[in-house]
Write an enzyme that holds these catalytic residues in place. Structure first.
Site, PDB file in Angstrom:
ATOM      1  N   ARG A  16      42.147  48.259 147.601  1.00 29.63           N
ATOM      2  CA  ARG A  16      41.099  47.646 146.801  1.00 29.63           C
ATOM      3  C   ARG A  16      39.831  48.344 147.218  1.00 29.63           C
ATOM      4  O   ARG A  16      39.427  48.260 148.373  1.00 29.63           O
ATOM      5  CB  ARG A  16      41.021  46.158 147.111  1.00 29.63           C
ATOM      6  CG  ARG A  16      39.923  45.432 146.325  1.00 29.63           C
ATOM      7  CD  ARG A  16      39.833  43.996 146.785  1.00 29.63           C
ATOM      8  NE  ARG A  16      39.040  43.226 145.858  1.00 29.63           N
ATOM      9  CZ  ARG A  16      38.155  42.312 146.225  1.00 29.63           C
ATOM     10  NH1 ARG A  16      37.941  42.075 147.483  1.00 29.63           N
ATOM     11  NH2 ARG A  16      37.487  41.634 145.327  1.00 29.63           N
ATOM     12  N   ILE A 158      38.055  43.459 141.828  1.00 36.80           N
ATOM     13  CA  ILE A 158      39.223  42.591 141.907  1.00 36.80           C
ATOM     14  C   ILE A 158      40.380  43.471 142.360  1.00 36.80           C
ATOM     15  O   ILE A 158      40.530  44.606 141.902  1.00 36.80           O
ATOM     16  CB  ILE A 158      39.539  41.910 140.559  1.00 36.80           C
ATOM     17  CG1 ILE A 158      40.785  41.005 140.685  1.00 36.80           C
ATOM     18  CG2 ILE A 158      39.698  42.905 139.437  1.00 36.80           C
ATOM     19  CD1 ILE A 158      41.067  40.167 139.444  1.00 36.80           C
ATOM     20  N   SER A 159      41.175  42.975 143.287  1.00 31.45           N
ATOM     21  CA  SER A 159      42.275  43.758 143.840  1.00 31.45           C
ATOM     22  C   SER A 159      43.345  44.041 142.798  1.00 31.45           C
ATOM     23  O   SER A 159      43.457  43.361 141.779  1.00 31.45           O
ATOM     24  CB  SER A 159      42.912  43.014 145.022  1.00 31.45           C
ATOM     25  OG  SER A 159      42.033  42.937 146.115  1.00 31.45           O
ATOM     26  N   ALA A 160      44.157  45.049 143.075  1.00 30.80           N
ATOM     27  CA  ALA A 160      45.289  45.383 142.227  1.00 30.80           C
ATOM     28  C   ALA A 160      46.334  44.274 142.295  1.00 30.80           C
ATOM     29  O   ALA A 160      46.461  43.597 143.321  1.00 30.80           O
ATOM     30  CB  ALA A 160      45.904  46.707 142.674  1.00 30.80           C
TER      31      ALA A 160
END
Length: 324
Positions: A16, A158-160
């Site tokens: 991220r 926003i994270s994967a």
């Protein structure tokens, strides 16, 4: 022996990061290799694959950076990133390219693809990720199901999806009905909503984010999601605050997740972690590890590194807004 491009096609990142990313790294963990065949990669062929590898989500840094400073030799980069003393090593490799999800148009399909690639193994986590539609938590117009981190404004991301899946699985046993969960750097509210569904109406899920605009938008996102009833009844809440200080009001927590990398684990989070609880936090600066911290019954800590990652820094609101 497969070609060099074969090896580069099966390596993927699990990070991220802040975009645009000036310097990104390649991370290789056991999660990325799914037991189709065991292959010995000769040192020269592996080095060639690593130095030529590129993709939309990550790339290996040049051994001679554009600044003219040779920060790492090629061998040092590989040694530090892979944490191996020798390059000639056995790796499990897959025949399939790591999935990015660019052609996926439904939330359920995203979850199924994460499962098919071995990234998501828990049935409970799969159910929760199907329940909370990621499309409600990404910026308008962004492809919601691509397996990549993305900007959400204010120098935040926003994270994967695969990182969300990994963190949810690491915390699953500490997100049972009635438990308390804390999400630091809650961003758009996605993972906080997942926590709320897992701990249920008798539990408590708390998000902390130091950008007021993100808190406001995350609440709107949550109110459109399947977690809306939990927000309305008060078992789910999102607050403006410095995540490094936690949120003492609802402590102690069975589960704490931190969505940004700290140079060291903030003491307040250790204090607010319940004995028997678990903290998942990326730690480090240039080189970061996703650390899993378990608090034992006597208050002592057990710490292990799950994988190498690249997250935005856990810092003050002012530093974040000016680009760290």
């Amino acid at each position: 022996m497969p070609s060099t491009s074969y090896y580069s096609s099966v390596i993927a990142c699990a990070s991220r990061y802040r975009a645009p990313l000036k310097l990104s790294f390649l991370y290789l963990t056991p999660r990325h290799f799914h037991h189709r065949r065991l292959t010995t990669i000769p040192p020269l062929q592996l080095a060639a694959a690593l130095t030529t590898f590129s993709s939309r989500c990550c790339r290996l840094p040049s051994p001679h950076l554009s600044t003219g400073n040779s920060l790492f030799s090629r061998m040092e980069v590989m040694r530090r990133i892979f944490m191996l003393p020798l390059i000639s090593t056995l790796f499990y490799v897959s025949h399939q390219r790591f999935w990015t999800g660019s052609s996926i148009s439904k939330n359920k399909q995203m979850v199924e693809h994460l499962q098919s690639y071995g990234v998501l193994r828990s049935k409970k986590v799969a159910e929760v990720m199907e329940t909370i539609d990621r499309a409600l938590f990404v910026p308008e117009g962004a492809p919601p199901y691509v397996d990549s981190p993305m900007q959400i404004g204010h120098n935040a991301t926003i994270s994967a999806p695969h990182m969300h899946a990994m963190c949810l699985e690491l915390l699953e046993d500490h997100l049972k009905p009635g438990m308390h969960a804390l999400d630091i750097g809650s961003g758009t509210g996605y993972l906080t909503a997942c926590f709320a569904v897992m701990v249920g109406p008798r539990g408590r899920a708390v998000g902390v984010e130091h950008i007021p605009e993100l808190v406001e938008s995350s609440i709107k996102n949550i109110q459109k999601s399947a977690a809306a009833p939990l927000f309305e009844q008060g078992s789910l809440s999102v607050h403006v605050g410095d995540g490094r200080l936690g949120w003492p009001e609802f402590a102690p927590y069975d589960a704490i997740h931190v969505g940004a990398a700290a140079p060291e684990i903030p003491p307040a989070l250790i204090e607010q972690l319940k004995p028997g609880g678990r903290l998942v936090i990326p730690v480090g600066n240039i080189f970061q590890d996703l650390q899993v911290v378990d608090k034992n019954a006597d208050g002592s800590l057990s710490v292990r590194s799950e994988t190498s990652v690249r997250y935005v820094p856990l810092t003050s609101r002012e530093a974040q807004l000016r680009g760290y």
